[in-house]
Design an enzyme around this catalytic site. Structure first.
Site, PDB file in Angstrom:
ATOM      1  N   LEU A 170      47.058  38.072  29.894  1.00 32.72           N
ATOM      2  CA  LEU A 170      48.322  38.825  30.184  1.00 32.72           C
ATOM      3  C   LEU A 170      49.647  37.834  31.116  1.00 32.72           C
ATOM      4  O   LEU A 170      50.340  37.862  31.263  1.00 32.72           O
ATOM      5  CB  LEU A 170      48.241  39.743  30.510  1.00 32.72           C
ATOM      6  CG  LEU A 170      47.734  40.960  30.189  1.00 32.72           C
ATOM      7  CD1 LEU A 170      46.995  42.064  30.597  1.00 32.72           C
ATOM      8  CD2 LEU A 170      48.125  41.284  28.540  1.00 32.72           C
ATOM      9  N   GLY A 171      48.497  36.558  31.654  1.00 31.32           N
ATOM     10  CA  GLY A 171      49.261  36.104  32.540  1.00 31.32           C
ATOM     11  C   GLY A 171      48.099  35.151  33.627  1.00 31.32           C
ATOM     12  O   GLY A 171      47.472  35.173  32.982  1.00 31.32           O
ATOM     13  N   GLY A 175      47.712  33.170  37.447  1.00 27.84           N
ATOM     14  CA  GLY A 175      48.538  33.324  38.711  1.00 27.84           C
ATOM     15  C   GLY A 175      47.231  32.139  39.635  1.00 27.84           C
ATOM     16  O   GLY A 175      46.546  31.838  38.565  1.00 27.84           O
ATOM     17  N   GLY A 176      47.603  32.334  40.401  1.00 26.85           N
ATOM     18  CA  GLY A 176      47.043  31.859  41.366  1.00 26.85           C
ATOM     19  C   GLY A 176      45.412  30.986  41.381  1.00 26.85           C
ATOM     20  O   GLY A 176      44.246  30.171  42.062  1.00 26.85           O
ATOM     21  N   PHE A 177      44.953  32.914  41.393  1.00 26.35           N
ATOM     22  CA  PHE A 177      43.549  32.685  41.634  1.00 26.35           C
ATOM     23  C   PHE A 177      42.725  32.481  39.827  1.00 26.35           C
ATOM     24  O   PHE A 177      42.284  32.567  39.947  1.00 26.35           O
ATOM     25  CB  PHE A 177      43.229  33.646  42.591  1.00 26.35           C
ATOM     26  CG  PHE A 177      43.697  32.817  44.021  1.00 26.35           C
ATOM     27  CD1 PHE A 177      43.685  32.123  44.676  1.00 26.35           C
ATOM     28  CD2 PHE A 177      44.312  34.208  45.009  1.00 26.35           C
ATOM     29  CE1 PHE A 177      44.332  32.396  45.859  1.00 26.35           C
ATOM     30  CE2 PHE A 177      45.168  34.696  45.690  1.00 26.35           C
ATOM     31  CZ  PHE A 177      44.951  33.315  46.245  1.00 26.35           C
ATOM     32  N   GLY A 178      43.677  33.369  38.961  1.00 27.81           N
ATOM     33  CA  GLY A 178      42.646  33.253  38.141  1.00 27.81           C
ATOM     34  C   GLY A 178      43.513  33.346  36.722  1.00 27.81           C
ATOM     35  O   GLY A 178      45.223  33.680  36.604  1.00 27.81           O
ATOM     36  N   VAL A 207      44.270  36.611  33.491  1.00 31.23           N
ATOM     37  CA  VAL A 207      44.621  37.988  33.166  1.00 31.23           C
ATOM     38  C   VAL A 207      44.313  38.236  31.941  1.00 31.23           C
ATOM     39  O   VAL A 207      45.268  37.568  31.976  1.00 31.23           O
ATOM     40  CB  VAL A 207      45.640  38.555  34.021  1.00 31.23           C
ATOM     41  CG1 VAL A 207      45.414  40.100  33.760  1.00 31.23           C
ATOM     42  CG2 VAL A 207      45.486  38.522  35.748  1.00 31.23           C
ATOM     43  N   LYS A 242      41.100  40.242  35.348  1.00 36.02           N
ATOM     44  CA  LYS A 242      40.929  38.853  36.296  1.00 36.02           C
ATOM     45  C   LYS A 242      39.895  37.923  36.558  1.00 36.02           C
ATOM     46  O   LYS A 242      39.269  38.479  36.590  1.00 36.02           O
ATOM     47  CB  LYS A 242      42.055  39.449  37.385  1.00 36.02           C
ATOM     48  CG  LYS A 242      42.476  37.972  38.078  1.00 36.02           C
ATOM     49  CD  LYS A 242      43.790  38.032  38.968  1.00 36.02           C
ATOM     50  CE  LYS A 242      42.754  38.474  40.509  1.00 36.02           C
ATOM     51  NZ  LYS A 242      43.561  38.785  42.015  1.00 36.02           N
ATOM     52  N   ASP A 294      51.262  40.313  50.462  1.00 30.37           N
ATOM     53  CA  ASP A 294      51.629  39.976  50.098  1.00 30.37           C
ATOM     54  C   ASP A 294      52.277  40.695  48.076  1.00 30.37           C
ATOM     55  O   ASP A 294      51.971  40.867  47.839  1.00 30.37           O
ATOM     56  CB  ASP A 294      50.197  38.827  49.231  1.00 30.37           C
ATOM     57  CG  ASP A 294      51.852  38.140  48.192  1.00 30.37           C
ATOM     58  OD1 ASP A 294      52.203  37.227  48.220  1.00 30.37           O
ATOM     59  OD2 ASP A 294      51.003  36.958  47.667  1.00 30.37           O
TER      60      ASP A 294
END
Ligand SMILES: *[C@@H]1O[C@H](CO)[C@@H](O)[C@H](O)[C@H]1NC(C)=O
Ligand SMILES: *[C@@H]1O[C@H](CO)[C@@H](O)[C@H](O)[C@H]1NC(C)=O
Ligand SMILES: *[C@@H]1O[C@H](CO)[C@@H](O)[C@H](O)[C@H]1NC(C)=O
Ligand SMILES: *[C@@H]1O[C@H](CO)[C@@H](O)[C@H](O)[C@H]1NC(C)=O
Ligand SMILES: *[C@@H]1O[C@H](CO)[C@@H](O)[C@H](O)[C@H]1NC(C)=O
Ligand SMILES: *[C@@H]1O[C@H](CO)[C@@H](O)[C@H](O)[C@H]1NC(C)=O
Ligand SMILES: *[C@@H]1O[C@H](CO)[C@@H](O)[C@H](O)[C@H]1NC(C)=O
Ligand SMILES: *[C@@H]1O[C@H](CO)[C@@H](O)[C@H](O)[C@H]1NC(C)=O
Ligand SMILES: *[C@@H]1O[C@H](CO)[C@@H](O)[C@H](O)[C@H]1NC(C)=O
Length: 650
Positions: free
Chosen positions: A333-334, A336-339, A341, A354, A456
C-alpha cells in the site's frame, strides 16, 4: 531469539545412559550393517545375511573359519571374580545352514569373547572358536564361551552331526544335546530361530520356541569384563553355507565399577562444563537483550507492551505472512519512514499491515509507542489498531484497512496528475475531515485517562475510510503523559515533520499540547487551500510556510481567495473564512495564543466565533509571553492552556 537451553540439559544424560548398555536390532543385514560389525576376512554380508564362512562354490569354501561380531563391547560383569555383578542379556538370531556336502561341516556358533580376532588354524573341527594351541587353556588365552550348532561329528566327544553344545575355552562341550531329539535338523536349510537368554546365572537356549538347553554358568569366571558378542563358523573338506539372517540383542546396564570412577569424574566434569558454558551464554545473552533495550534495540518488546495492559491482539508472523501472500509486492500500500504497509486479509476482513523495516533502529520505540498508545484508545476518528507481532526480529502492526488511503493524496497534487484528477473532495467533505481530526485530537488531549500527544499530525497521517471519515493514524511518535496536569512531554529529541512543527519546537525541543495544535492549524490550512505546507525545515525559513503565505491574504482582507479553486462551486465563503481564521489562530507564533482543541471544536460547530487573529502576523519571539488580560479572550481559551512555568530560566 531467546531459545531455551533446557533441551540440551535433558538430552545429555540420556545420551550417557544410551552408550553404557548394548541394544541393537538387525532385522536383516544390508551393506550398511558392515559399519556396526567386525567381520573377519572370510566373513561378509551378502544376500541380506552374514555369511560367516564364504559362500563361493569351489575350493575356496573349504578349510575356512570366520567371525562376525558386533563392533561395540558389552559390559558383562564388574566386581571381583566369583563375587561379581553380572549383566544379563537376551538375544535372538535366525540361522540358516544349507548346501552341505555329505557328511557336511562343520558348523556355526554364537560366541562371547574378549578377543575379536579369529584364531589362526581354527578351521575344520575348531569352528573358529579355538585352535589346537588354545583348546582347553585358561580363559586368559582362549577366553571364549560358545553355543555351538555342530553339523558334523568330527570328534569322539561329539554326540552326533546335529547337536547343540555349550563350550567354554574348548571345542569340547560342557553340555550338549542332540537337536534330532527335538525334531530339528540344523543343516537342512530351514531357518532356525534361536532364542538365547542369560539371566546372570543360567544360560538357556530355545530353538523355534522349544527349550533345548539350560545350564548354570558364571560367565565372570571365564570371560573378561567387557566382551564382544557374535558368531563364528568353519568349514573343512566338507562344506556348507553358514548364514545368520537376522539378529537382535539386548543387554542390561550394570554401570561401571570402582576402577572406572575416573570415567565418571571426567563425564561429570564435562557435563558441568557444558552447563556452565550454557548458563554463561544464557546470562550473557540476557544481558545483551537488556543492553539492546537501553539502546533502543528490539529487546523486551513484549514485556513493555504487556506492562501497558494493551488490548490489541498478538499475531503470529506466520499468520501475517499468509494474510499478505508472503508480503507480496502487489499487496503493497505504501512505504513510510519506518517500514512498508501491506494490504492483507484476516478472517475475511481487509487489514493494513505495517512491517517495520529491520534496518530502522528507531523502529522499536515507535512500535511500542504505537501499540501502547492507540492500542488502548477507542475513537471513531482514530485508526484502530487490531494487533501486533514481534517475532523473528520482525515488528509488525495490524490496523483496520482504510480503503481511501491517506488524505494527502486528495489535497496535494503531484506533477503528473492534473489538479482536477487528484482531488475529489468537496467543501463539506473537507469540513467533516477537519472536524474529525479535531475531535480525535481533543480526545487525545482531553478525553482519555492519559493525555496523549500525537506529535506528528500531517495530511499523510490522516486516513480516510470508505465514507471519507477522517481517522488519525501513525502514532509512531506519540507520547503519553502520565499526569494529565502536565502539558508537555519531556524529551530532548526533535520529532515531527518539517512544515508542521511549531516555531518554538526548535527551541524547547519538546512536544506540547500547543505544538500539536500548531500542526493541526497547518493541516486545516492545507485542507482548505489544497496546498502543501511548504518547506519549513528550520526556524530560519519559517517565512516560506503556508502559514506565512496565508497570513498575507488575511492581511489584505481577501483570505477566501486562498481557498482551493477546485471547490469554488459549492463553497460557503463565510464558513471557509471562519475555518481559515481558526487555522491561522492555531498557527499563532506564540503558543500561548493558540486555542485549545475544545475551543477549536466549538468554532467548527458554530457555537463560538474564531479567536481574534492580528492582521499582521506576529513575529516569533522567545521566550513567548503569556497573554495580558487586555487583549485576550478567555472565553475561547477555556482552562486548558497552562502557562509554561517551567520555562523560566531558559
Ligand atoms: C583341508 O584341511 C585338511 C586337513 O588339514 C586337508 O587334508 C585338506 O586337504 C584341506 N582341503 C583343502 C581343499 O585345502
Ligand atoms: C562380594 O561383594 C560384596 C560387595 O560387592 C561384598 O559385600 C561381599 O562381602 C563380597 N563377598 C565375598 C564372598 O567376597
Ligand atoms: C530377557 O527376557 C526376559 C523374559 O522375556 C526378561 O524378563 C528380561 O528382562 C530380558 N532381559 C533383558 C536384558 O532384556
Ligand atoms: C545351494 O544349492 C542349491 C542346489 O543344491 C543351488 O541351487 C544353490 O544355488 C546353492 N546356493 C548357494 C548360495 O550356493
Ligand atoms: C587375539 O587373538 C589373536 C589371534 O588368535 C592373537 O594373535 C592375539 O594375540 C589375541 N589377543 C589377545 C589380546 O589375546
Ligand atoms: C580340547 O580340549 C579339551 C579339554 O578342554 C580336551 O579334552 C580335548 O581332547 C581337546 N581336543 C582336541 C582335539 O585337542
Ligand atoms: C523354525 O521356525 C521358522 C519360523 O517359524 C520356520 O520357518 C522354520 O522352518 C522352523 N525351523 C525348523 C527347523 O522347524
Ligand atoms: C539333515 O538334513 C540333511 C539335508 O537334508 C541330511 O543330509 C541329513 O541327513 C539330515 N540329518 C539328520 C540328523 O536328519
Ligand atoms: C538356574 O537354574 C537352576 C537349576 O535349574 C534353578 O534352580 C535356578 O533357580 C535358576 N536360576 C534362575 C535365576 O532362574
Amino acid at each position: 531469539m531467546r531459545s531455551s537451553p533446557l533441551p540440551y540439559f535433558l538430552i545429555l544424560p540420556l545420551f550417557l545412559i544410551q552408550v553404557s548398555c548394548l541394544d541393537f536390532n538387525f532385522p536383516n543385514f544390508q551393506r550398511e550393517a558392515e559399519n556396526h560389525l567386525i567381520l573377519s576376512p572370510n566373513s561378509y554380508i551378502v544376500s541380506g545375511a552374514i555369511q560367516v564362512t564364504p559362500d563361493h562354490n569351489g575350493a575356496s569354501m573349504a578349510n575356512m573359519s570366520g567371525r562376525a561380531l558386533y563392533n561395540k563391547r558389552f559390559r558383562l560383569w564388574k566386581g571381583s571374580e566369583g563375587n561379581a555383578t553380572i549383566a544379563s542379556f537376551n538375544t535372538t538370531f535366525v540361522l540358516n545352514i544349507q548346501n552341505r556336502t555329505s557328511p557336511g561341516g562343520e558348523g556355526l556358533a554364537f560366541i562371547i569373547t574378549g578377543n575379536s580376532s579369529v584364531p589362526d588354524n581354527s578351521q575344520g573341527r575348531w569352528l573358529g572358536i579355538v585352535n589346537s594351541d588354545t583348546n582347553g587353556t585358561s580363559d586368559s588365552e582362549a577366553g571364549i564361551l560358545a553355543v555351538e550348532f555342530d553339523t558334523r561329528k568330527s570328534d569322539d566327544g561329539d554326540l552326533d552331526g546335529n547337536h547343540i553344545g555349550l563350550n567354554i575355552n574348548s571345542i569340547n562341550s560342557v553340555s550338549q544335546v542332540s537337536l534330532s531329539d527335538f525334531g530339528f535338523n540344523i543343516s537342512r536349510g530351514l531357518d532356525l530361530w534361536v532364542y538365547l537368554q542369560y539371566d546372570g546365572e543360567n544360560l538357556t537356549v530355545r530353538v523355534n520356541d522349544t527349550l533345548v538347553l539350560s545350564e548354570p554358568v558364571d560367565l565372570s569366571l571365564y570371560l573378561p569384563e567387557e566382551v564382544f558378542v557374535g558368531f563364528s563358523a568353519s568349514t573343512s573338506d566338507e562344506i556348507q553355507l553358514n548364514c545368520v539372517k537376522s539378529w537382535w540383542f539386548s543387554g542390561t546396564d550394570i554401570g561401571e565399577d570402582g576402577n572406572l570412577w575416573w570415567v565418571w569424574v571426567v563425564i561429570s566434569a564435562a557435563v558441568l562444563t557444558v552447563l556452565t558454558v550454557v548458563l554463561v551464554c544464557y546470562l550473557y545473552h540476557r544481558r545483551g537483550t537488556i543492553d539492546d533495550d537501553m539502546e533502543g534495540g528490539r529487546g523486551n518488546i513484549e514485556d513493555e507492551i504487556k506492562r501497558s495492559g494493551s488490548g490489541p491482539k498478538k499475531f503470529r508472523f506466520k499468520e501475517l505472512k499468509q494474510a499478505t501472500a508472503n508480503f507480496s509486492r502487489k499487496n503493497k500500500l505504501g512505504k513510510g519512514g519506518f517500514g512498508t504497509v501491506y494490504k492483507g486479509s484476516w478472517r475475511n476482513k481487509d487489514v493494513a499491515i505495517k512491517r517495520v523495516s529491520k534496518k530502522s533502529n528507531q523502529g522499536k520505540q515507535e512500535f511500542v509507542a504505537e501499540v501502547t498508545t492507540i492500542g488502548n484508545l477507542n475513537h471513531k476518528n482514530l485508526v484502530k489498531l487490531i494487533g501486533w507481532c514481534y517475532e523473528r526480529r520482525e515488528l509488525l502492526l495490524v490496523y483496520e484497512y482504510m480503503p481511501n488511503g491517506s488524505l494527502d493524496k486528495f489535497i496535494f497534487c503531484n506533477e503528473k496528475a492534473s489538479r482536477e484528477e487528484c482531488s475529489t473532495l468537496n467543501w463539506e467533505q473537507r469540513l467533516t475531515i477537519i472536524q474529525g481530526v479535531a475531535q480525535a485530537l481533543d480526545y487525545l488531549h482531553n478525553g482519555c485517562q492519559k493525555r496523549v500527544l500525537h506529535r506528528d499530525i500531517k495530511a499523510s497521517n490522516i486516513m480516510l475510510d470508505s465514507e471519507y471519515v477522517a481517522k488519525l493514524g501513525d502514532f509512531g511518535l506519540a507520547r503519553t503523559i502520565q499526569e494529565k496536569e502536565k502539558t508537555h512531554h519531556s524529551t530532548v529529541e526533535i520529532a515531527g515533520t518539517p512544515g508542521y512543527m511549531a516555531p518554538e519546537t526548535f527551541l524547547i525541543s519538546r512536544a506540547t499540547i500547543e505544538t500539536d495544535v500548531y500542526s493541526f492549524g497547518v493541516l486545516v490550512l492545507e485542507v482548505v487551500c489544497g496546498r502543501n505546507p511548504g518547506n519549513q525545515s528550520e526556524q530560519k525559513n519559517y517565512n516560506n510556510s503556508i502559514v506565512n503565505w496565508l497570513w498575507e491574504f488575511y492581511k489584505n482582507g481577501k483570505i477566501t481567495a486562498a481557498v482551493d479553486s477546485r471547490m469554488e462551486a459549492e463553497l460557503v465563503e463565510k464558513e471557509a473564512e471562519r475555518v481559515l481564521v481558526l487555522g491561522l489562530a492555531c498557527c499563532h507564533p506564540n503558543p500561548h495564543y493558540r486555542p485549545c482543541m475544545r475551543s477549536v471544536l466549538q468554532v467548527l460547530s458554530g457555537e463560538a466565533d474564531p479567536p481574534e487573529v492580528p492582521k499582521e502576523r506576529p513575529s516569533f519571539v522567545w521566550p513567548a509571553m503569556p497573554p495580558s488580560f487586555t487583549h485576550m479572550d478567555y472565553s475561547l481559551r477555556g482552562t486548558q492552556l497552562t502557562p509554561f512555568t517551567d520555562l523560566t530560566g531558559r
